[in-house]
Design an enzyme around this catalytic site. Sequence first.
Site, PDB file in Angstrom:
ATOM      1  N   TYR A   5       1.053  13.757   1.852  1.00 62.49           N
ATOM      2  CA  TYR A   5       0.689  14.268   3.185  1.00 62.49           C
ATOM      3  C   TYR A   5       0.832  15.778   3.327  1.00 62.49           C
ATOM      4  O   TYR A   5       1.154  16.278   4.400  1.00 62.49           O
ATOM      5  CB  TYR A   5       1.496  13.544   4.280  1.00 62.49           C
ATOM      6  CG  TYR A   5       1.338  12.043   4.235  1.00 62.49           C
ATOM      7  CD1 TYR A   5       0.128  11.445   4.595  1.00 62.49           C
ATOM      8  CD2 TYR A   5       2.375  11.217   3.804  1.00 62.49           C
ATOM      9  CE1 TYR A   5      -0.030  10.067   4.536  1.00 62.49           C
ATOM     10  CE2 TYR A   5       2.222   9.838   3.734  1.00 62.49           C
ATOM     11  CZ  TYR A   5       1.019   9.268   4.109  1.00 62.49           C
ATOM     12  OH  TYR A   5       0.857   7.909   4.049  1.00 62.49           O
ATOM     13  N   CYS A  28      -0.667  32.705  12.528  1.00 57.68           N
ATOM     14  CA  CYS A  28      -0.423  33.367  13.802  1.00 57.68           C
ATOM     15  C   CYS A  28      -0.018  32.329  14.825  1.00 57.68           C
ATOM     16  O   CYS A  28      -0.782  31.993  15.726  1.00 57.68           O
ATOM     17  CB  CYS A  28      -1.669  34.093  14.248  1.00 57.68           C
ATOM     18  SG  CYS A  28      -2.206  35.252  13.007  1.00 57.68           S
ATOM     19  N   GLU A  29       1.168  31.800  14.652  1.00 58.40           N
ATOM     20  CA  GLU A  29       1.618  30.733  15.518  1.00 58.40           C
ATOM     21  C   GLU A  29       3.124  30.590  15.342  1.00 58.40           C
ATOM     22  O   GLU A  29       3.600  30.419  14.214  1.00 58.40           O
ATOM     23  CB  GLU A  29       0.891  29.439  15.107  1.00 58.40           C
ATOM     24  CG  GLU A  29       1.277  28.285  15.946  1.00 58.40           C
ATOM     25  CD  GLU A  29       0.197  27.202  16.018  1.00 58.40           C
ATOM     26  OE1 GLU A  29      -0.983  27.477  15.762  1.00 58.40           O
ATOM     27  OE2 GLU A  29       0.589  26.079  16.347  1.00 58.40           O
ATOM     28  N   TYR A  87       6.056  17.170  12.885  1.00 61.70           N
ATOM     29  CA  TYR A  87       7.107  16.142  13.031  1.00 61.70           C
ATOM     30  C   TYR A  87       8.525  16.679  12.869  1.00 61.70           C
ATOM     31  O   TYR A  87       9.466  15.890  12.776  1.00 61.70           O
ATOM     32  CB  TYR A  87       6.955  15.039  11.961  1.00 61.70           C
ATOM     33  CG  TYR A  87       5.570  14.587  11.597  1.00 61.70           C
ATOM     34  CD1 TYR A  87       4.750  13.960  12.532  1.00 61.70           C
ATOM     35  CD2 TYR A  87       5.092  14.739  10.295  1.00 61.70           C
ATOM     36  CE1 TYR A  87       3.487  13.508  12.166  1.00 61.70           C
ATOM     37  CE2 TYR A  87       3.832  14.285   9.930  1.00 61.70           C
ATOM     38  CZ  TYR A  87       3.039  13.677  10.874  1.00 61.70           C
ATOM     39  OH  TYR A  87       1.801  13.224  10.510  1.00 61.70           O
ATOM     40  N   GLU A 141       0.822  -1.214   0.000  1.00 66.48           N
ATOM     41  CA  GLU A 141       0.000   0.000   0.000  1.00 66.48           C
ATOM     42  C   GLU A 141       0.851   1.258   0.000  1.00 66.48           C
ATOM     43  O   GLU A 141       0.811   2.052   0.947  1.00 66.48           O
ATOM     44  CB  GLU A 141      -0.900   0.010   1.247  1.00 66.48           C
ATOM     45  CG  GLU A 141      -1.866  -1.143   1.288  1.00 66.48           C
ATOM     46  CD  GLU A 141      -2.630  -1.241   2.600  1.00 66.48           C
ATOM     47  OE1 GLU A 141      -3.733  -1.799   2.595  1.00 66.48           O
ATOM     48  OE2 GLU A 141      -2.114  -0.757   3.627  1.00 66.48           O
ATOM     49  N   PRO A 142       1.630   1.473  -1.038  1.00 69.69           N
ATOM     50  CA  PRO A 142       2.479   2.653  -1.054  1.00 69.69           C
ATOM     51  C   PRO A 142       1.680   3.942  -1.217  1.00 69.69           C
ATOM     52  O   PRO A 142       0.768   4.024  -2.039  1.00 69.69           O
ATOM     53  CB  PRO A 142       3.365   2.421  -2.291  1.00 69.69           C
ATOM     54  CG  PRO A 142       2.529   1.575  -3.194  1.00 69.69           C
ATOM     55  CD  PRO A 142       1.728   0.683  -2.280  1.00 69.69           C
ATOM     56  N   GLY A 143       2.014   4.924  -0.418  1.00 70.79           N
ATOM     57  CA  GLY A 143       1.429   6.258  -0.585  1.00 70.79           C
ATOM     58  C   GLY A 143       2.540   7.232  -0.912  1.00 70.79           C
ATOM     59  O   GLY A 143       2.710   7.691  -2.043  1.00 70.79           O
ATOM     60  N   ARG A 144       3.372   7.481   0.105  1.00 72.03           N
ATOM     61  CA  ARG A 144       4.463   8.457  -0.016  1.00 72.03           C
ATOM     62  C   ARG A 144       5.360   8.175  -1.220  1.00 72.03           C
ATOM     63  O   ARG A 144       5.723   9.090  -1.960  1.00 72.03           O
ATOM     64  CB  ARG A 144       5.297   8.396   1.268  1.00 72.03           C
ATOM     65  CG  ARG A 144       6.263   9.542   1.441  1.00 72.03           C
ATOM     66  CD  ARG A 144       7.197   9.288   2.635  1.00 72.03           C
ATOM     67  NE  ARG A 144       6.498   8.903   3.842  1.00 72.03           N
ATOM     68  CZ  ARG A 144       6.084   9.749   4.777  1.00 72.03           C
ATOM     69  NH1 ARG A 144       6.308  11.037   4.658  1.00 72.03           N
ATOM     70  NH2 ARG A 144       5.429   9.317   5.852  1.00 72.03           N
TER      71      ARG A 144
HETATM   72  N1  LLP Z   1      -1.308   1.590   4.640  1.00 70.77           N
HETATM   73  C1  LLP Z   1      -1.646   1.899   5.892  1.00 70.77           C
HETATM   74  C2  LLP Z   1      -2.507   0.994   6.657  1.00 70.77           C
HETATM   75  C3  LLP Z   1      -1.168   3.090   6.471  1.00 70.77           C
HETATM   76  O1  LLP Z   1      -1.505   3.388   7.719  1.00 70.77           O
HETATM   77  C4  LLP Z   1      -0.350   3.948   5.714  1.00 70.77           C
HETATM   78  C5  LLP Z   1       0.141   5.184   6.279  1.00 70.77           C
HETATM   79  C6  LLP Z   1      -0.039   3.594   4.398  1.00 70.77           C
HETATM   80  C7  LLP Z   1      -0.531   2.388   3.891  1.00 70.77           C
HETATM   81  C8  LLP Z   1       0.821   4.427   3.495  1.00 70.77           C
HETATM   82  O2  LLP Z   1       2.102   4.561   3.985  1.00 70.77           O
HETATM   83  P1  LLP Z   1       3.239   5.300   3.113  1.00 70.77           P
HETATM   84  O3  LLP Z   1       3.585   4.398   1.955  1.00 70.77           O
HETATM   85  O4  LLP Z   1       2.687   6.598   2.651  1.00 70.77           O
HETATM   86  O5  LLP Z   1       4.357   5.468   4.065  1.00 70.77           O
HETATM   87  N2  LLP Z   1       1.074  11.840   8.075  1.00 70.77           N
HETATM   88  C9  LLP Z   1       2.347  11.146   8.168  1.00 70.77           C
HETATM   89  C10 LLP Z   1       2.268   9.785   7.555  1.00 70.77           C
HETATM   90  C11 LLP Z   1       1.246   8.910   8.208  1.00 70.77           C
HETATM   91  C12 LLP Z   1       1.214   7.558   7.565  1.00 70.77           C
HETATM   92  C13 LLP Z   1       0.083   6.784   8.117  1.00 70.77           C
HETATM   93  N3  LLP Z   1      -0.156   5.562   7.465  1.00 70.77           N
HETATM   94  C14 LLP Z   1       3.405  11.980   7.470  1.00 70.77           C
HETATM   95  O6  LLP Z   1       3.085  13.086   7.036  1.00 70.77           O
HETATM   96  O7  LLP Z   1       4.561  11.593   7.391  1.00 70.77           O
END
Ligand code: LLP
Length: 431
Positions: free
Chosen positions: A390, A361-362, A334, A290-293
């Site tokens: 994100y 304002c922070e 973070y 499940e890649p997002g980033r």
């Molecule tokens: N699958 C699940 C169940 C997850 O909880 C996440 C991310 C992903 C996939 C995707 O992960 P990635 O490939 O993007 O690393 N807001 C934080 C990141 C929170 C990630 C939460 N879960 C940030 O800005 O770094």
Amino acid sequence: MLYENLSVNEKGRLCVGGLDTVQLAAEFGAPLYVLDEDRVRANCQRYVQAMQAYLPAGSRPLFAGKALCFKGLYPVLEEEGMEADVVSPGEIYTALAGGFPPEKLYFHGNNKTDEDIQFALSSGVGCFIVDNPLELRRLDHYAGTMGKRQRVLLRVTPGIDPHTLQAINTGRIDCQFGVPIETGQAERFVAEALTLEHLEVEGFHSHIGSQIFEAAPFCDAVDILLDFAQGIREKLGFTARVLNLGGGFGVRYQERDPVVDIPGNIRALAEHLTAGCAAKDYPLPQVLLEPGRSIVGDAGLTLYRVGGVKTIEGYRSYVTVNGGMTDNPRYALYQAPYTVLPADRMNDQRTFRCSVAGRCCESGDLIQEEIDLPQMQREDLLAVLTTGAYNFTMASNYNRLCRPALVMVRGGKARLAVRRQTFEDLTACEL
Ligand code: LLP
């Protein structure tokens, strides 16, 4: 340059996908999210191809919409052969509005309300990733009332610390997601799921964390999941067909970050899985990731207009931009590292040490501290790299700032994918 899609033109200006960022800001305004669609596609292809090449048949990547979610992204994902992970009815709605097939959606979340469950079922979502026993029973109930048998994966926590930021680390036992293996609860969770008539259990899910640079933590997760699956097979006679290992591969925010070899890591993971299954005489399961980033992170950058420069004599200098924690809260949350570039004067000497502050304002509204830029002036353009993940999804309207527009760049052309919010948008829900 941090990535190959960035360059500097003869005017000394930063270009992305061959387009001059100064012109982009002139045409679409600032702050502006810019997403290099060609790079998103290339990132998708790396996953799709490597998973097909090295992992058991049917293995595939699901894009995690929490990293970036807007209608216009979904046709791109579908064309590139991605399926998608969604975490809320809003993400389901957005994916469907973008024409994405519901059967390719995997529905996540540790608190799916009854309304969420019904909405997802009636939308025809392909698979639920069930987080806990309470959800399991509600889902079985609603699937029954709708006369469905719903495909599910069961989320378990393997208890792994992939040495990442604590705040974005979700694989350890002590967290609100999934059911822990170590305590024996996960086994009872599976046993109950297998008794439920309206659910079709396909396998297990785990997510160990985010911004991970190598395959080793995923291999550790595979070991724990295979041990678990083997135990379940012996005790309950159920064989998992699917292992979903979650997301988590990292991207380069700064030069000091390593380049992540996604195909190489997938290959290492595949070899580890194959050896593990052979040793246990366990049938090779399909693998989902499940890649997002790592799909969108390095395809995005944000352009800001400089408003002010403030030097506190004997202390430090601040450069203020016309956005900030509202469009990118990650430094405030973070202390996330970023690379900030002087988009309109890339060839100037960077001898001015400063911190980049937003306009909220922070005092915590910072984008990056103690970086080196050329001496800045009002109207200069700054680019913050690697903001594709994100940022858009975590944006807010704090201080009633309008959310920026998002422009997609493909084949040397830019098109508006999300328009800038207006003041009317700000009060649109207010009666
Ligand atoms: N699958 C699940 C169940 C997850 O909880 C996440 C991310 C992903 C996939 C995707 O992960 P990635 O490939 O993007 O690393 N807001 C934080 C990141 C929170 C990630 C939460 N879960 C940030 O800005 O770094």
